[in-house]
Design a protein around this motif. Structure first.
Motif, PDB file in Angstrom:
ATOM      1  N   GLY A 104       0.825  -1.194   0.000  1.00  0.00           N
ATOM      2  CA  GLY A 104       0.000   0.000   0.000  1.00  0.00           C
ATOM      3  C   GLY A 104       0.862   1.247   0.000  1.00  0.00           C
ATOM      4  O   GLY A 104       1.946   1.264   0.580  1.00  0.00           O
ATOM      5  N   THR A 105       0.368   2.291  -0.637  1.00  0.00           N
ATOM      6  CA  THR A 105       1.104   3.550  -0.682  1.00  0.00           C
ATOM      7  C   THR A 105       0.450   4.631   0.160  1.00  0.00           C
ATOM      8  O   THR A 105       0.986   5.744   0.231  1.00  0.00           O
ATOM      9  CB  THR A 105       1.239   4.038  -2.133  1.00  0.00           C
ATOM     10  OG1 THR A 105      -0.071   4.238  -2.678  1.00  0.00           O
ATOM     11  CG2 THR A 105       1.992   3.022  -2.984  1.00  0.00           C
ATOM     12  N   SER A 106      -0.653   4.327   0.787  1.00  0.00           N
ATOM     13  CA  SER A 106      -1.322   5.304   1.643  1.00  0.00           C
ATOM     14  C   SER A 106      -0.940   5.062   3.092  1.00  0.00           C
ATOM     15  O   SER A 106      -0.998   3.925   3.569  1.00  0.00           O
ATOM     16  CB  SER A 106      -2.838   5.200   1.503  1.00  0.00           C
ATOM     17  OG  SER A 106      -3.475   5.973   2.497  1.00  0.00           O
ATOM     18  N   PRO A 107      -0.572   6.111   3.827  1.00  0.00           N
ATOM     19  CA  PRO A 107      -0.267   5.924   5.253  1.00  0.00           C
ATOM     20  C   PRO A 107      -1.431   5.298   6.021  1.00  0.00           C
ATOM     21  O   PRO A 107      -1.208   4.582   7.005  1.00  0.00           O
ATOM     22  CB  PRO A 107       0.010   7.352   5.737  1.00  0.00           C
ATOM     23  CG  PRO A 107       0.464   8.087   4.528  1.00  0.00           C
ATOM     24  CD  PRO A 107      -0.319   7.502   3.401  1.00  0.00           C
ATOM     25  N   ALA A 108      -2.641   5.534   5.573  1.00  0.00           N
ATOM     26  CA  ALA A 108      -3.808   4.991   6.264  1.00  0.00           C
ATOM     27  C   ALA A 108      -3.863   3.471   6.213  1.00  0.00           C
ATOM     28  O   ALA A 108      -4.570   2.850   7.006  1.00  0.00           O
ATOM     29  CB  ALA A 108      -5.079   5.581   5.664  1.00  0.00           C
ATOM     30  N   ASP A 109      -3.116   2.873   5.288  1.00  0.00           N
ATOM     31  CA  ASP A 109      -3.109   1.412   5.161  1.00  0.00           C
ATOM     32  C   ASP A 109      -2.296   0.733   6.254  1.00  0.00           C
ATOM     33  O   ASP A 109      -2.394  -0.470   6.435  1.00  0.00           O
ATOM     34  CB  ASP A 109      -2.528   0.991   3.811  1.00  0.00           C
ATOM     35  CG  ASP A 109      -3.413   1.386   2.635  1.00  0.00           C
ATOM     36  OD1 ASP A 109      -2.875   1.511   1.512  1.00  0.00           O
ATOM     37  OD2 ASP A 109      -4.618   1.579   2.844  1.00  0.00           O
ATOM     38  N   TYR A 110      -1.464   1.482   6.948  1.00  0.00           N
ATOM     39  CA  TYR A 110      -0.481   0.908   7.863  1.00  0.00           C
ATOM     40  C   TYR A 110      -0.900   1.059   9.312  1.00  0.00           C
ATOM     41  O   TYR A 110      -1.474   2.067   9.707  1.00  0.00           O
ATOM     42  CB  TYR A 110       0.892   1.553   7.622  1.00  0.00           C
ATOM     43  CG  TYR A 110       1.460   1.136   6.292  1.00  0.00           C
ATOM     44  CD1 TYR A 110       0.982   1.699   5.109  1.00  0.00           C
ATOM     45  CD2 TYR A 110       2.424   0.148   6.205  1.00  0.00           C
ATOM     46  CE1 TYR A 110       1.471   1.285   3.879  1.00  0.00           C
ATOM     47  CE2 TYR A 110       2.922  -0.259   4.984  1.00  0.00           C
ATOM     48  CZ  TYR A 110       2.429   0.312   3.828  1.00  0.00           C
ATOM     49  OH  TYR A 110       2.904  -0.110   2.615  1.00  0.00           O
ATOM     50  N   VAL A 111      -0.567   0.036  10.078  1.00  0.00           N
ATOM     51  CA  VAL A 111      -1.032  -0.054  11.457  1.00  0.00           C
ATOM     52  C   VAL A 111       0.062   0.321  12.453  1.00  0.00           C
ATOM     53  O   VAL A 111      -0.193   1.041  13.420  1.00  0.00           O
ATOM     54  CB  VAL A 111      -1.537  -1.487  11.755  1.00  0.00           C
ATOM     55  CG1 VAL A 111      -1.920  -1.625  13.212  1.00  0.00           C
ATOM     56  CG2 VAL A 111      -2.700  -1.837  10.846  1.00  0.00           C
ATOM     57  N   THR A 112       1.260  -0.170  12.237  1.00  0.00           N
ATOM     58  CA  THR A 112       2.354   0.008  13.189  1.00  0.00           C
ATOM     59  C   THR A 112       3.390   0.951  12.605  1.00  0.00           C
ATOM     60  O   THR A 112       3.817   0.775  11.463  1.00  0.00           O
ATOM     61  CB  THR A 112       3.003  -1.342  13.517  1.00  0.00           C
ATOM     62  OG1 THR A 112       2.010  -2.230  14.036  1.00  0.00           O
ATOM     63  CG2 THR A 112       4.105  -1.168  14.545  1.00  0.00           C
ATOM     64  N   TRP A 113       3.804   1.935  13.418  1.00  0.00           N
ATOM     65  CA  TRP A 113       4.741   2.962  12.967  1.00  0.00           C
ATOM     66  C   TRP A 113       5.935   3.068  13.896  1.00  0.00           C
ATOM     67  O   TRP A 113       5.786   2.933  15.119  1.00  0.00           O
ATOM     68  CB  TRP A 113       4.030   4.310  12.912  1.00  0.00           C
ATOM     69  CG  TRP A 113       3.014   4.394  11.820  1.00  0.00           C
ATOM     70  CD1 TRP A 113       1.725   3.927  11.855  1.00  0.00           C
ATOM     71  CD2 TRP A 113       3.204   4.955  10.524  1.00  0.00           C
ATOM     72  NE1 TRP A 113       1.110   4.163  10.646  1.00  0.00           N
ATOM     73  CE2 TRP A 113       1.995   4.799   9.810  1.00  0.00           C
ATOM     74  CE3 TRP A 113       4.280   5.580   9.875  1.00  0.00           C
ATOM     75  CZ2 TRP A 113       1.836   5.245   8.492  1.00  0.00           C
ATOM     76  CZ3 TRP A 113       4.115   6.028   8.587  1.00  0.00           C
ATOM     77  CH2 TRP A 113       2.899   5.852   7.905  1.00  0.00           C
ATOM     78  N   GLY A 114       7.096   3.327  13.304  1.00  0.00           N
ATOM     79  CA  GLY A 114       8.261   3.697  14.085  1.00  0.00           C
ATOM     80  C   GLY A 114       8.175   5.165  14.468  1.00  0.00           C
ATOM     81  O   GLY A 114       7.278   5.893  14.030  1.00  0.00           O
ATOM     82  N   GLN A 115       9.129   5.635  15.234  1.00  0.00           N
ATOM     83  CA  GLN A 115       9.049   6.978  15.797  1.00  0.00           C
ATOM     84  C   GLN A 115       9.528   8.061  14.859  1.00  0.00           C
ATOM     85  O   GLN A 115       9.326   9.224  15.134  1.00  0.00           O
ATOM     86  CB  GLN A 115       9.867   7.057  17.096  1.00  0.00           C
ATOM     87  CG  GLN A 115      11.337   7.318  16.908  1.00  0.00           C
ATOM     88  CD  GLN A 115      12.097   6.101  16.413  1.00  0.00           C
ATOM     89  OE1 GLN A 115      11.538   5.065  16.083  1.00  0.00           O
ATOM     90  NE2 GLN A 115      13.414   6.233  16.359  1.00  0.00           N
ATOM     91  N   GLY A 116      10.166   7.715  13.753  1.00  0.00           N
ATOM     92  CA  GLY A 116      10.628   8.714  12.802  1.00  0.00           C
ATOM     93  C   GLY A 116      12.065   9.111  13.047  1.00  0.00           C
ATOM     94  O   GLY A 116      12.542   9.141  14.182  1.00  0.00           O
ATOM     95  N   THR A 117      12.758   9.428  11.962  1.00  0.00           N
ATOM     96  CA  THR A 117      14.134   9.898  12.049  1.00  0.00           C
ATOM     97  C   THR A 117      14.297  11.063  11.067  1.00  0.00           C
ATOM     98  O   THR A 117      13.839  10.989   9.929  1.00  0.00           O
ATOM     99  CB  THR A 117      15.131   8.748  11.769  1.00  0.00           C
ATOM    100  OG1 THR A 117      16.470   9.222  11.939  1.00  0.00           O
ATOM    101  CG2 THR A 117      14.964   8.166  10.373  1.00  0.00           C
TER     102      THR A 117
END
Length: 123
Positions: A104-117
């Protein structure tokens, strides 16, 4: 699943960086891992995605030919190799996973996220 993103920094245009996304927990449930980025004042956008068990990565047109998504053989860590960086690549980069196998290319498709860098590219 928990994700830990790292590897960001301040570089000059034309330089390279390698971002890492280390997973922990029950990694067997990961179907797809994606990388996204968010610049100040902009929406989070798709960068790259890879089916986690097997398959080839898919890239946004803006990074195609410059970025490469890879994973380790144990499927615990994903890497985003970024070459020929441009000032417009400046953003907070996030890795994310979902159980479904459909990339998927939409952020809404994803459930688990890292904290960002943070990646900052100076001209």
């Amino acid at each position: 699943v928990q994700l830990q993103a790292s590897g960001g920094g301040l570089v000059q245009a034309g330089d390279s960086l390698r971002l890492s996304c280390a997973g922990s927990g029950d990694l067997s449930i990961i179907g797809v891992m994606g990388w996204f980025r968010q610049a100040p004042g902009k929406e989070r956008e798709f960068v790259a995605v890879m089916p986690w068990r097997s398959g080839s990565p898919y890239y946004a047109d803006s990074v195609k030919g410059r970025f490469t998504f890879s994973r380790d053989n144990l499927r615990t860590t994903g890497y985003l190799h970024m070459n020929n960086l441009k000032p417009e690549d400046t953003a907070v980069y996030y890795c994310a996973t979902k159980r479904e196998l459909r990339p998927g290319t939409s952020p809404a498709d994803y459930v688990t996220w890292g904290q960002g860098t943070q990646v900052t590219v100076s001209s």
